[in-house]
Design a protein around this motif. Sequence first.
Motif, PDB file in Angstrom:
ATOM      1  N   ASN A   1       0.799  -1.219   0.000  1.00  0.00           N
ATOM      2  CA  ASN A   1       0.000   0.000   0.000  1.00  0.00           C
ATOM      3  C   ASN A   1       0.838   1.279   0.000  1.00  0.00           C
ATOM      4  O   ASN A   1       0.298   2.374   0.166  1.00  0.00           O
ATOM      5  CB  ASN A   1      -0.941   0.003   1.207  1.00  0.00           C
TER       6      ASN A   1
ATOM      7  N   VAL B   1      -1.570  -4.355  -6.192  1.00  0.00           N
ATOM      8  CA  VAL B   1      -2.805  -3.673  -5.842  1.00  0.00           C
ATOM      9  C   VAL B   1      -3.907  -4.136  -6.792  1.00  0.00           C
ATOM     10  O   VAL B   1      -3.637  -4.496  -7.939  1.00  0.00           O
ATOM     11  CB  VAL B   1      -2.613  -2.141  -5.908  1.00  0.00           C
TER      12      VAL B   1
ATOM     13  N   LYS C   1     -10.361  -3.467  -6.447  1.00  0.00           N
ATOM     14  CA  LYS C   1     -11.208  -3.465  -5.262  1.00  0.00           C
ATOM     15  C   LYS C   1     -10.367  -3.809  -4.031  1.00  0.00           C
ATOM     16  O   LYS C   1      -9.551  -4.735  -4.070  1.00  0.00           O
ATOM     17  CB  LYS C   1     -12.335  -4.484  -5.421  1.00  0.00           C
ATOM     18  N   ALA C   2     -10.579  -3.073  -2.967  1.00  0.00           N
ATOM     19  CA  ALA C   2      -9.889  -3.399  -1.717  1.00  0.00           C
ATOM     20  C   ALA C   2     -10.260  -4.818  -1.293  1.00  0.00           C
ATOM     21  O   ALA C   2     -11.402  -5.249  -1.479  1.00  0.00           O
ATOM     22  CB  ALA C   2     -10.280  -2.411  -0.632  1.00  0.00           C
TER      23      ALA C   2
ATOM     24  N   ASN D   1      -4.824  -5.760   0.099  1.00  0.00           N
ATOM     25  CA  ASN D   1      -4.449  -4.365  -0.138  1.00  0.00           C
ATOM     26  C   ASN D   1      -5.674  -3.475   0.010  1.00  0.00           C
ATOM     27  O   ASN D   1      -6.813  -3.953   0.001  1.00  0.00           O
ATOM     28  CB  ASN D   1      -3.813  -4.201  -1.521  1.00  0.00           C
ATOM     29  N   ALA D   2      -5.415  -2.184   0.110  1.00  0.00           N
ATOM     30  CA  ALA D   2      -6.492  -1.219   0.355  1.00  0.00           C
ATOM     31  C   ALA D   2      -7.186  -0.768  -0.922  1.00  0.00           C
ATOM     32  O   ALA D   2      -8.125   0.029  -0.858  1.00  0.00           O
ATOM     33  CB  ALA D   2      -5.930  -0.003   1.094  1.00  0.00           C
ATOM     34  N   GLY D   3      -6.744  -1.250  -2.074  1.00  0.00           N
ATOM     35  CA  GLY D   3      -7.395  -0.922  -3.331  1.00  0.00           C
ATOM     36  C   GLY D   3      -6.691   0.184  -4.099  1.00  0.00           C
ATOM     37  O   GLY D   3      -5.940   0.994  -3.542  1.00  0.00           O
TER      38      GLY D   3
ATOM     39  N   SER E   1      -8.717  -8.443  -8.912  1.00  0.00           N
ATOM     40  CA  SER E   1      -9.504  -8.594  -7.682  1.00  0.00           C
ATOM     41  C   SER E   1     -10.053 -10.017  -7.611  1.00  0.00           C
ATOM     42  O   SER E   1     -10.529 -10.564  -8.613  1.00  0.00           O
ATOM     43  CB  SER E   1     -10.663  -7.594  -7.664  1.00  0.00           C
TER      44      SER E   1
END
Length: 334
Positions: free
Chosen positions: A72, A92, A95-96, A122-124, A149
């Motif tokens: 991230n 990454v 989508k998170a 990951n946070a997206g 994703s």
Amino acid sequence: MTIFETAVRPVLFRVGGGDAEKAHEFTLERLARLRPGALAVLRRRYAVDRPVEVFGVRFPNPVGLAAGMDKNGVALRSWPALGFGFVEVGTVTAKAQPGNDRPRLFRLRDSEAVINRMGFNNAGAAALAARLAALGPLGVPLGISLGKSKVTPLEEAVQDYLTSYELLHPYADYIAVNVSSPNTPGLRTLQDKSALAALLGALVGKTPVLVKIAPDLTEPAIAELLEVCLAHGAAGVIATNTTLARDGLATPDQPRATETGGLSGRPLTERARKIVHFVHQETAGRLPVIGVGGILDPDDATRMFDAGAALLQLYTGFIYRGPALVKAAAKAKR
């Protein structure tokens, strides 16, 4: 033995009762808090000025941080201070996502190896884009690794990657297309000819796009993949990702061989080098190669350069050897 190996690593390996992921998070948190003065001290100790230009990008030295270490981008200011000539964040996803269930990261100390089944936690892409916008210039080239994703069906993979690409390519010196992680179901099928052609057709543009390949592919499969890369304008190849094989483990680590996930580190050294050599020979140097896998000392770095790598990346070697390895690898003969 370096100070890191004798004093720092033993402490980190005890963090969280020996839980490798907790130690990873602990390290990132501390690196993210380093002040400018501390970063300057580290930079004077570890920075190596050995510039090289690859796929139109100028690198202050040829050794980078591999994707997966700082997914991230939380500690981006610290990596150049530790000697890295470039940094790759991610992988990454559009989508998170939380990734796979814990525990999912395991050290195999006697083998100088790691097994992970993180699953692209990951946070997206939007969160990373916001962080990079606030950060500003890093001072070294930034690569961004993109993955699919988990909830996105394979038939919608191109749009999923494209969503991340559109958000992130303005901040990237290059984009890495990760179609080779063993920890997202079905992902490796995107290395197939038609799927990869569709993906590169959508992504190749102004920002250089590199394809990260698995070490478990046969040479004919790699050759076919390289044809697609050349035909659709890929800027290079990252060789390699983690392996599903369990060859070369030390006897004390054999019980860990049953853990699912990708293996990295010393057992991957020769396989990664051979694939780098094959890619370089097969493409007659037309596709620059970032060599990654099992680089734990300067001789490994030299052999990877000799095999045809234009740049190197470290991950597991950094875990076991620390920033002194970054400096030594950047100075390795090439």
